[in-house]
Design a protein around this motif. Structure first.
Motif, PDB file in Angstrom:
ATOM      1  N   TRP A 242      59.271  29.731  23.500  1.00  0.00           N
ATOM      2  CA  TRP A 242      59.096  29.457  22.066  1.00  0.00           C
ATOM      3  C   TRP A 242      58.431  30.653  21.387  1.00  0.00           C
ATOM      4  CZ3 TRP A 242      60.186  25.879  18.313  1.00  0.00           C
ATOM      5  CH2 TRP A 242      59.402  25.899  17.151  1.00  0.00           C
TER       6      TRP A 242
ATOM      7  N   GLU B  80      65.013  29.126  14.873  1.00  0.00           N
ATOM      8  CA  GLU B  80      65.104  28.596  13.506  1.00  0.00           C
ATOM      9  C   GLU B  80      65.356  27.094  13.586  1.00  0.00           C
ATOM     10  OE1 GLU B  80      67.752  30.526  10.878  1.00  0.00           O
ATOM     11  OE2 GLU B  80      67.079  32.549  11.387  1.00  0.00           O
ATOM     12  N   THR B  81      64.434  26.328  13.058  1.00  0.00           N
ATOM     13  CA  THR B  81      64.542  24.875  13.115  1.00  0.00           C
ATOM     14  C   THR B  81      63.627  24.254  12.068  1.00  0.00           C
ATOM     15  OG1 THR B  81      64.180  22.914  14.517  1.00  0.00           O
ATOM     16  CG2 THR B  81      62.744  24.810  14.905  1.00  0.00           C
ATOM     17  N   THR B  82      64.004  23.067  11.629  1.00  0.00           N
ATOM     18  CA  THR B  82      63.138  22.343  10.694  1.00  0.00           C
ATOM     19  C   THR B  82      62.075  21.539  11.444  1.00  0.00           C
ATOM     20  OG1 THR B  82      64.682  20.469  10.666  1.00  0.00           O
ATOM     21  CG2 THR B  82      64.964  22.175   8.967  1.00  0.00           C
ATOM     22  N   ALA B  83      62.225  21.444  12.764  1.00  0.00           N
ATOM     23  CA  ALA B  83      61.230  20.733  13.568  1.00  0.00           C
ATOM     24  C   ALA B  83      59.985  21.598  13.717  1.00  0.00           C
ATOM     25  CB  ALA B  83      61.799  20.397  14.942  1.00  0.00           C
TER      26      ALA B  83
ATOM     27  N   VAL C  50      58.738  19.901  18.869  1.00  0.00           N
ATOM     28  CA  VAL C  50      59.534  20.499  19.948  1.00  0.00           C
ATOM     29  C   VAL C  50      58.809  20.380  21.282  1.00  0.00           C
ATOM     30  CG1 VAL C  50      60.603  22.622  20.806  1.00  0.00           C
ATOM     31  CG2 VAL C  50      60.660  22.096  18.356  1.00  0.00           C
TER      32      VAL C  50
ATOM     33  N   ALA D 268      72.418  16.411  18.596  1.00  0.00           N
ATOM     34  CA  ALA D 268      71.896  17.764  18.815  1.00  0.00           C
ATOM     35  C   ALA D 268      72.872  18.640  19.601  1.00  0.00           C
ATOM     36  CB  ALA D 268      70.572  17.692  19.561  1.00  0.00           C
TER      37      ALA D 268
ATOM     38  N   GLU E  59      66.221  26.801  22.378  1.00  0.00           N
ATOM     39  CA  GLU E  59      66.998  26.453  21.190  1.00  0.00           C
ATOM     40  C   GLU E  59      67.536  25.036  21.299  1.00  0.00           C
ATOM     41  OE1 GLU E  59      67.481  29.134  23.034  1.00  0.00           O
ATOM     42  OE2 GLU E  59      66.895  30.818  21.719  1.00  0.00           O
TER      43      GLU E  59
ATOM     44  N   ALA F 147      64.777  22.633  20.551  1.00  0.00           N
ATOM     45  CA  ALA F 147      64.502  22.632  19.111  1.00  0.00           C
ATOM     46  C   ALA F 147      65.520  21.758  18.373  1.00  0.00           C
ATOM     47  CB  ALA F 147      64.529  24.059  18.574  1.00  0.00           C
ATOM     48  N   ARG F 148      66.780  21.828  18.768  1.00  0.00           N
ATOM     49  CA  ARG F 148      67.810  20.986  18.119  1.00  0.00           C
ATOM     50  C   ARG F 148      67.571  19.509  18.401  1.00  0.00           C
ATOM     51  NH1 ARG F 148      71.398  24.503  20.439  1.00  0.00           N
ATOM     52  NH2 ARG F 148      72.342  22.807  21.651  1.00  0.00           N
TER      53      ARG F 148
ATOM     54  N   GLU G  67      64.744  18.357  16.254  1.00  0.00           N
ATOM     55  CA  GLU G  67      65.204  18.270  14.868  1.00  0.00           C
ATOM     56  C   GLU G  67      66.019  16.999  14.651  1.00  0.00           C
ATOM     57  OE1 GLU G  67      68.018  21.067  12.092  1.00  0.00           O
ATOM     58  OE2 GLU G  67      66.494  22.076  13.323  1.00  0.00           O
TER      59      GLU G  67
END
Length: 290
Positions: free
Chosen positions: A179, A214-217, A222, A258, A272, A275-276, A279
């Motif tokens: 991360w 890049e994530t909104t979470a 995460v 996801a 990644e 992270a998805r 999210e």
């Protein structure tokens, strides 16, 4: 006294005797007694006179002196009540011209969230064996000014930190490290260069910061998914995440959203992917709350 000012086996023992120091496993204390190993670590770290280096667990000062020799400034965090006050005096005695570039913080590194003075630019440390991963993750979280680092840890921990998806030793430390940064094993260190002599080899990990996915979470969201995925690593993700999603079926829906196979296991997912998943889980919870 050696011309370089670095500690050798005799000076390490002399300091320990002076302090009536008995290294403890509780604090993961193994002190480097070989100047050549110190020079190797400093060289691999790539630091120079413009750096402000953060060191954790400086002990008797073996690595501290090597770092100061480059012209860098050093802030050292030491928890031991005997070692912390002695460190600054050791620098004055053995490398007086560097004493103005040295600061000692007597504290538990896990409790230090900020430091006085210029922002640190690098982390170089022989991390205490027993808390190396928590300390490293804490420093990555709370001190985002340092962009590169080199840490010495137990070889098994080193390999876990640098492991990639699909490896048998890939787990929570591997993903959480990813991360924050790219971690690479750049060398090993034999037990004989330490006092007391540990029963394992050590590994050198080079750390280069990078931006998180890049994530909104959030990072917390995460990391919660990562912890759940590896809590029972033999379980498929739909079962491992059932508790936080509400059911296995709900977890499957989140994973599909996801783009992750619900029958996969955590050990095959990269940062990644996690992270998805985080999210998608956050989006599901937001929809359920409406």
């Amino acid at each position: 006294m050696p011309e370089t000012g670095l500690l050798d086996p005799r000076s390490v023992r002399s300091l320990a005797d002076e302090l009536d120091l008995k290294p403890t496993k509780q604090r993961g204390q193994n002190f480097v007694i070989d100047p050549n190993t110190v020079r190797r670590i400093v060289q691999l770290s790539g630091i120079g006179a413009d750096d402000v280096v953060l060191e954790v667990g400086p002990g008797l000062g073996s690595l501290t002196l090597g770092l100061l020799e480059t012209g860098a400034a050093v802030t050292a965090i030491e928890i031991d009540e005997k070692l912390a006050p002695r460190l600054a005096r050791t620098v004055v005695e053995r490398m007086p011209e560097a004493s103005g570039r040295m600061a000692v913080v007597h504290s538990d590194a896990l409790q230090v969230n900020e430091l006085d003075g210029d922002p640190v630019t690098a982390l170089v440390a022989n991390l205490p064996y027993n808390v190396s991963v928590p300390v490293l993750l804490h420093l990555l979280q709370h001190f985002d000014s340092w962009r590169s680092g080199l840490v010495m840890v137990q070889l098994e921990v080193c390999d876990r930190l640098v492991a990639t998806p699909g490896s048998k030793i890939y787990g929570v430390p591997s993903v959480k490290m990813a991360w924050y940064a790219e971690a690479t094993r750049v060398g090993t260190v034999p037990p004989k260069v330490f006092w007391p002599v540990p029963n394992v080899d050590s590994g050198l990990v080079r750390i280069i910061r990078r931006e998180p996915p890049e994530t909104t979470a959030t990072r917390e969201q995460v990391f919660a998914v990562i912890d759940a995925a590896f809590a029972q690593r033999r379980k498929m993700l739909r079962a491992a995440l059932a508790g936080m999603c509400g059911s296995s079926a709900a977890a499957s829906e989140v994973l599909v959203a996801a783009g992750v196979d619900p029958q996969a296991r955590g050990e095959v997912l990269g940062i990644e992917d996690f992270a998805r998943v985080a999210e998608a889980l956050a989006a599901t919870r937001a929809n359920d709350a409406v």
